[in-house]
Scaffold this motif. Structure first.
Motif, PDB file in Angstrom:
ATOM      1  N   LEU A 222      54.766  45.817  17.267  1.00 15.39           N
ATOM      2  CA  LEU A 222      53.790  46.303  18.136  1.00 15.39           C
ATOM      3  C   LEU A 222      54.731  47.125  19.168  1.00 15.39           C
ATOM      4  CD1 LEU A 222      50.860  46.162  18.739  1.00 15.39           C
ATOM      5  CD2 LEU A 222      51.572  44.124  20.287  1.00 15.39           C
ATOM      6  N   GLN A 223      54.208  48.390  19.191  1.00 16.52           N
ATOM      7  CA  GLN A 223      54.938  49.424  20.350  1.00 16.52           C
ATOM      8  C   GLN A 223      54.007  50.109  20.768  1.00 16.52           C
ATOM      9  OE1 GLN A 223      59.353  50.651  18.991  1.00 16.52           O
ATOM     10  NE2 GLN A 223      58.222  50.627  17.070  1.00 16.52           N
ATOM     11  N   GLY A 224      54.416  51.031  21.789  1.00 13.67           N
ATOM     12  CA  GLY A 224      53.532  52.035  22.471  1.00 13.67           C
ATOM     13  C   GLY A 224      53.287  51.734  23.899  1.00 13.67           C
ATOM     14  N   GLU A 225      52.454  52.564  24.420  1.00 16.98           N
ATOM     15  CA  GLU A 225      52.307  52.067  26.007  1.00 16.98           C
ATOM     16  C   GLU A 225      51.446  50.703  26.106  1.00 16.98           C
ATOM     17  OE1 GLU A 225      52.374  53.350  30.033  1.00 16.98           O
ATOM     18  OE2 GLU A 225      53.115  54.238  28.221  1.00 16.98           O
ATOM     19  N   ALA A 226      51.534  50.050  27.140  1.00 16.99           N
ATOM     20  CA  ALA A 226      51.385  48.618  27.052  1.00 16.99           C
ATOM     21  C   ALA A 226      49.844  48.844  27.455  1.00 16.99           C
ATOM     22  CB  ALA A 226      51.798  48.052  28.310  1.00 16.99           C
ATOM     23  N   SER A 227      49.203  49.688  28.348  1.00 12.85           N
ATOM     24  CA  SER A 227      47.820  49.738  28.714  1.00 12.85           C
ATOM     25  C   SER A 227      47.129  50.040  27.399  1.00 12.85           C
ATOM     26  CB  SER A 227      47.637  50.797  29.803  1.00 12.85           C
ATOM     27  OG  SER A 227      48.068  52.082  29.689  1.00 12.85           O
ATOM     28  N   VAL A 228      47.876  51.165  26.524  1.00 10.76           N
ATOM     29  CA  VAL A 228      46.967  51.389  25.426  1.00 10.76           C
ATOM     30  C   VAL A 228      46.653  50.363  24.516  1.00 10.76           C
ATOM     31  CG1 VAL A 228      47.023  52.988  23.484  1.00 10.76           C
ATOM     32  CG2 VAL A 228      47.369  53.824  25.738  1.00 10.76           C
ATOM     33  N   VAL A 229      47.957  49.434  24.132  1.00 10.65           N
ATOM     34  CA  VAL A 229      48.089  48.611  23.259  1.00 10.65           C
ATOM     35  C   VAL A 229      47.087  47.359  23.664  1.00 10.65           C
ATOM     36  CG1 VAL A 229      49.579  46.824  22.393  1.00 10.65           C
ATOM     37  CG2 VAL A 229      50.287  49.167  22.398  1.00 10.65           C
ATOM     38  N   GLY A 230      46.990  47.047  24.940  1.00 15.15           N
ATOM     39  CA  GLY A 230      46.213  45.991  25.372  1.00 15.15           C
ATOM     40  C   GLY A 230      44.718  46.377  25.004  1.00 15.15           C
ATOM     41  N   GLY A 231      44.325  47.420  25.299  1.00 15.59           N
ATOM     42  CA  GLY A 231      43.009  47.681  24.891  1.00 15.59           C
ATOM     43  C   GLY A 231      42.575  47.461  23.452  1.00 15.59           C
ATOM     44  N   VAL A 232      43.815  47.906  22.557  1.00 16.36           N
ATOM     45  CA  VAL A 232      43.488  47.897  21.246  1.00 16.36           C
ATOM     46  C   VAL A 232      43.294  46.430  20.684  1.00 16.36           C
ATOM     47  CG1 VAL A 232      44.397  48.346  18.992  1.00 16.36           C
ATOM     48  CG2 VAL A 232      44.659  50.087  20.596  1.00 16.36           C
ATOM     49  N   LEU A 233      44.320  45.581  21.246  1.00 13.05           N
ATOM     50  CA  LEU A 233      44.307  44.177  20.960  1.00 13.05           C
ATOM     51  C   LEU A 233      42.961  43.551  21.425  1.00 13.05           C
ATOM     52  CD1 LEU A 233      47.969  42.956  21.676  1.00 13.05           C
ATOM     53  CD2 LEU A 233      46.914  43.497  19.672  1.00 13.05           C
ATOM     54  N   ALA A 234      42.508  44.107  22.742  1.00  8.47           N
ATOM     55  CA  ALA A 234      41.413  43.088  23.163  1.00  8.47           C
ATOM     56  C   ALA A 234      40.222  43.627  22.167  1.00  8.47           C
ATOM     57  CB  ALA A 234      40.927  43.795  24.757  1.00  8.47           C
ATOM     58  N   ALA A 235      40.205  44.930  21.787  1.00  7.33           N
ATOM     59  CA  ALA A 235      39.232  45.395  20.726  1.00  7.33           C
ATOM     60  C   ALA A 235      39.072  44.553  19.652  1.00  7.33           C
ATOM     61  CB  ALA A 235      39.368  46.894  20.695  1.00  7.33           C
ATOM     62  N   ILE A 236      40.244  44.013  19.080  1.00  6.96           N
ATOM     63  CA  ILE A 236      40.480  43.634  17.844  1.00  6.96           C
ATOM     64  C   ILE A 236      39.816  42.053  18.070  1.00  6.96           C
ATOM     65  CG2 ILE A 236      41.920  42.359  16.356  1.00  6.96           C
ATOM     66  CD1 ILE A 236      43.768  44.845  16.591  1.00  6.96           C
ATOM     67  N   LEU A 237      40.002  41.346  19.530  1.00  7.92           N
ATOM     68  CA  LEU A 237      39.540  40.281  19.652  1.00  7.92           C
ATOM     69  C   LEU A 237      38.265  40.179  19.898  1.00  7.92           C
ATOM     70  CD1 LEU A 237      40.109  37.201  20.487  1.00  7.92           C
ATOM     71  CD2 LEU A 237      40.715  37.936  22.837  1.00  7.92           C
ATOM     72  N   ARG A 238      37.554  41.392  20.513  1.00 12.94           N
ATOM     73  CA  ARG A 238      36.128  41.252  20.433  1.00 12.94           C
ATOM     74  C   ARG A 238      35.535  41.345  19.377  1.00 12.94           C
ATOM     75  NH1 ARG A 238      33.218  42.473  25.143  1.00 12.94           N
ATOM     76  NH2 ARG A 238      31.184  42.741  24.725  1.00 12.94           N
ATOM     77  N   GLN A 239      35.936  42.216  18.344  1.00 14.33           N
ATOM     78  CA  GLN A 239      35.426  42.014  16.926  1.00 14.33           C
ATOM     79  C   GLN A 239      35.465  40.550  16.378  1.00 14.33           C
ATOM     80  OE1 GLN A 239      36.333  45.296  14.055  1.00 14.33           O
ATOM     81  NE2 GLN A 239      37.248  43.951  12.844  1.00 14.33           N
ATOM     82  N   MET A 240      36.575  39.764  16.381  1.00 10.97           N
ATOM     83  CA  MET A 240      36.706  38.471  16.269  1.00 10.97           C
ATOM     84  C   MET A 240      35.462  37.999  16.602  1.00 10.97           C
ATOM     85  SD  MET A 240      40.883  37.950  16.191  1.00 10.97           S
ATOM     86  CE  MET A 240      40.881  36.303  16.002  1.00 10.97           C
ATOM     87  N   ALA A 241      35.412  37.834  17.905  1.00 10.07           N
ATOM     88  CA  ALA A 241      34.227  37.180  18.502  1.00 10.07           C
ATOM     89  C   ALA A 241      32.931  37.504  18.172  1.00 10.07           C
ATOM     90  CB  ALA A 241      34.362  37.276  20.152  1.00 10.07           C
ATOM     91  N   GLU A 242      32.727  38.848  17.992  1.00  5.32           N
ATOM     92  CA  GLU A 242      31.314  39.295  17.530  1.00  5.32           C
ATOM     93  C   GLU A 242      30.942  38.890  16.201  1.00  5.32           C
ATOM     94  OE1 GLU A 242      30.760  42.070  21.321  1.00  5.32           O
ATOM     95  OE2 GLU A 242      31.374  42.978  19.294  1.00  5.32           O
ATOM     96  N   SER A 243      31.831  39.190  15.143  1.00  5.82           N
ATOM     97  CA  SER A 243      31.562  39.224  13.821  1.00  5.82           C
ATOM     98  C   SER A 243      32.332  38.155  13.038  1.00  5.82           C
ATOM     99  CB  SER A 243      32.136  40.674  13.370  1.00  5.82           C
ATOM    100  OG  SER A 243      33.262  40.868  13.283  1.00  5.82           O
ATOM    101  N   GLY A 244      33.689  37.581  13.509  1.00  2.32           N
ATOM    102  CA  GLY A 244      34.402  36.822  12.719  1.00  2.32           C
ATOM    103  C   GLY A 244      35.317  37.433  11.862  1.00  2.32           C
ATOM    104  N   GLU A 245      35.540  38.643  12.188  1.00  4.48           N
ATOM    105  CA  GLU A 245      36.635  39.471  11.337  1.00  4.48           C
ATOM    106  C   GLU A 245      37.709  39.835  12.328  1.00  4.48           C
ATOM    107  OE1 GLU A 245      34.045  42.452   9.821  1.00  4.48           O
ATOM    108  OE2 GLU A 245      33.427  41.557   8.078  1.00  4.48           O
TER     109      GLU A 245
END
Length: 363
Positions: A222-245
């Motif tokens: 994991l590399q890149g601008e922290a604020s961008v990476v944080g948004g990406v990881l949060a989007a993955i977590l949101r998908q996990m919460a909503e669809s189980g994937e």
């Protein structure tokens, strides 16, 4: 065979004596006078080693700042200015260490060169994505594959040539080239990687599974601008919460690596706290989720916190206190945002640095 002496260079020196080892304090993330004294002390002693001697090095992340011996005419204050400028513009640790290796007598194989013809064995903890030996503590006992031109290119990339002391360019142009992989001195050197972000992430996955979570390792790069990476990881977590994937509840998805922060505001924080702050808006309103991100050495940036915790309730709790997550993010002020919520992680210095870890939980 017996131990004749040695040095322990640390930001937080141990309270107890370690005879016959000499304890030398150093600075981090910026080198200080202690770092300079330690570098000179170590190099002077290594010059006395012979072919029958054995040098054992224990190397970890942070060593670049803790132990320093700049090539003349570079001064400590010049080196501090360069390091601070590189951190501020968001240069990666790999880019920073390319410059360090060409500006310092300890780095880029310099320690091994000073110890030659003695044998050198290094046990190394990696805090660099991908574990390149030349990048960990700027590779004091590793050959340097980079060149002086590559170091100058880093300054060009971030438009720093005109902002830095003239001694930086003078040193880059006048210092001897670092030893390369084909140099015969490395026939007397053995570098052994004994700890890394990947090892820590896999151990965390095992522990999560033992705690009853479906656990998986997303990446250790994991590399890149922290604020961008944080948004990406949060989007993955949101998908996990909503669809189980990609994992159904209860789940733990783990990511490791090291992000960077381009500082534009006047706030306080570190890359993990900034990453967490960027996740607040994306996770808002979700039930039974948690994002935890932390520096494994217990110190995130110039703060006393390792990282922070975010849930689906974080934004609402902050708003009740009159705090705006987006405003704090614009000002790079994650520390004060999470401090007000009592959501900072403060384990204290751990003594081990293998980069950062992020955990995405659904319950």
């Amino acid at each position: 065979d017996r131990l004749h002496g040695g040095w322990v260079v640390a930001k937080h020196p141990p309270a107890q004596t370690l005879e016959p080892l000499e304890i030398l304090p150093g600075g981090h993330p910026l080198p200080d006078e202690g770092s300079l004294r330690a570098g000179g002390r170590v190099l002077a002693a290594l010059n006395d080693l012979g072919e029958r001697d054995l040098l054992v090095c224990l190397i970890s992340g942070g060593g670049s700042a803790l132990l320093t011996a700049p090539h003349p005419p570079l001064s400590l204050s010049d080196l501090q200015a360069l390091t601070e400028a590189l951190l501020t513009v968001g240069a990666t640790i790999t880019e920073i260490n390319v410059l360090r290796r060409h500006l310092d007598r300890v780095k880029g194989g310099g320690l091994a060169r000073a110890a030659f013809p003695a044998r050198t064995v290094s046990l190394i903890l990696s805090d660099v994505v991908g574990d390149p030996l030349e990048a960990i503590a700027s590779g004091p006992t590793a050959p340097d594959p980079s060149t002086r031109d590559e170091a100058l290119a880093v300054l060009e990339r971030y438009r720093l040539r005109e902002r830095l002391p003239a001694s930086v360019l003078a040193t880059l142009e006048g210092a001897p080239e670092t030893p390369k992989p084909e140099d015969p001195l490395f026939d007397r050197v053995q570098n052994l990687l004994i700890g890394s972000n990947a090892l820590a992430a896999r151990a965390a996955r095992t522990q999560a599974q033992e705690e009853g979570f479906r656990a998986s390792l997303l990446t250790t790069r994991l590399q890149g601008e922290a604020s961008v990476v944080g948004g990406v990881l949060a989007a993955i977590l949101r998908q996990m919460a909503e669809s189980g994937e990609p994992l159904p509840r209860p789940a733990c998805l783990i990511a490791g690596g090291e992000t960077t922060v381009t500082v534009r505001g006047d706030g306080l924080g570190g890359r993990n706290q900034e990453l967490a702050l960027a996740a607040v808006s994306v996770l808002d309103g979700l039930r039974d989720v948690m994002l935890i991100t932390l520096a494994t050495d217990g110190e995130d940036g110039p703060t006393d916190a390792a990282g922070a915790v975010v849930t689906g309730e974080t934004r609402a709790r902050a708003a009740a206190l009159g705090l705006d997550a987006d405003d704090h993010l614009r000002r790079n002020d994650a520390y004060h945002f999470f401090a007000a919520l009592d959501d900072l992680l403060k384990p204290g210095p751990t003594g081990t640095n293998v980069n950062d870890l992020s955990f995405l939980f659904t319950f």
